[in-house]
Design an enzyme around this catalytic site. Sequence first.
Site, mmCIF file in Angstrom:
data_model
loop_
_atom_site.group_PDB
_atom_site.id
_atom_site.type_symbol
_atom_site.label_atom_id
_atom_site.label_comp_id
_atom_site.label_asym_id
_atom_site.label_seq_id
_atom_site.Cartn_x
_atom_site.Cartn_y
_atom_site.Cartn_z
ATOM 1 N N HIS A 1 -0.308 -0.307 -1.073
ATOM 2 C CA HIS A 1 -0.246 -0.499 0.365
ATOM 3 C C HIS A 1 1.191 -0.399 0.837
ATOM 4 C CE1 HIS A 1 -0.566 -4.511 -1.620
ATOM 5 N NE2 HIS A 1 0.481 -4.792 -0.871
ATOM 6 N N ASP B 1 -7.583 2.889 1.215
ATOM 7 C CA ASP B 1 -6.530 3.479 2.050
ATOM 8 C C ASP B 1 -6.804 3.275 3.538
ATOM 9 O OD1 ASP B 1 -5.327 4.680 -0.331
ATOM 10 O OD2 ASP B 1 -6.957 6.139 -0.230
#
Length: 437
Positions: free
Chosen positions: A41, A13
Amino acid sequence: MANVVVIGAQWGDEGKGKITDLLSRSADVVVRYQGGVNAGHTIVVEDKVLKLHLIPSGILYPETICLIGSGTVVDPKVMLKEIEMLIENDIDISGLQLASTAHVTMPYHRLIDQAMEKRRGEQKIGTTGRGIGPTYADKAQRNGIRVIDLLDEQKLRERLRIPLAEKNNVLQKIYKELPLDQEKVIEEYLEYGDRLRPHVVDCSRAIHQAARNRKNILFEGAQGTLLDLDHGTYPFVTSSNPVSGGACIGAGVGPTLIDRVIGVAKAYTTRVGEGPFPTELEGSLNDQLCDRGGEYGTTTGRRRRCGWFDGVIGKYAVEVNGLDCIAITKLDVLDELEEIKVCVAYQLDGQKIEYFPSSAEDFSRCKPIFKSLPGWKSSTAECKRLEDLPPSAMAYLRFLAELMEVPIAIVSLGASRDQTIVVEDPIHGPKRALLNI
């Protein structure tokens, strides 16, 4: 020509999607080399927010080949939904390719993954429940289904007969779940195979052909270094190798094909799910970082745990991946803070250490030793050059670079493409270039 690997330098992340999207403008081929739909993403293009789990970020560039490599595990249902979403947004998918030898996540993988996590109780590891671990387990046990098997009914029936019987036995007798119908599974996955057939290629051959033609190749990792199966906070890890070495295995190339490795790290640290996290914050400061950073998982929607930047794991990521440079993302999230802390070492059982312990039990006992730096209390979101940043923000970046002993090539100040400062082109820049800020 330059071939570059992009990896996460923390627990995933980190903003790899945006950085890969930025670098894809200079790439002819983008290769996703490991992981599955447990990764996610988010890419912002003008007024569009696109969330992808399998398809590489480079798909937004019509001239770019986007290849999902052999080291990935593919959920065809999710992949087809992503294809449909891209088509609905008028994005050309003609360059999308899928490795014939990538393994396929089957419905029993998801069911077993979820049942196993539930059974662990307080010892849960924080899996996304998407079947990634069981898919990789079947691959290692030579009991898996590959993309190429979905293209031939006879082969699929033969390959599925024993595994499905075994999984149904496990589902019924151990987890008290209903069995799966073999004919329905075969029918469903043959349809997926037909729809994906135009995209299926020999992954390694396609990459080497591009290399022979002197194309720029970008290898995109999922998750992050500290989630690596061999080098992360085991057992609180993923089931593949996000580190840079995983690119060679997952794409089918030798290490001499790789020219540069770029890491991506947030200006602070986050983690999803279970596992030790020495710099984790609690209370209002954790909430502030979470809210300002939009720290909710793309895949699960789970709230991320937030903490100060950990320079110890940063240095570890530099070493394990052989980083040439790093991109620092979400610097703007720190804009409102009076004071910012960076972990420079740990205290473990009364001893100061400056390395990442290999034991998760030892790591869980580590107490962070912090260096405090002044905040800048002003917006960085509109800065276009390093010189535009507040002096304290510049000093913060310089401190991180010196602590990790790696140059900062990119600074990201928001989700949009134009909220980015490129210090050094990671694709064409020299290896281990000196930081000059």
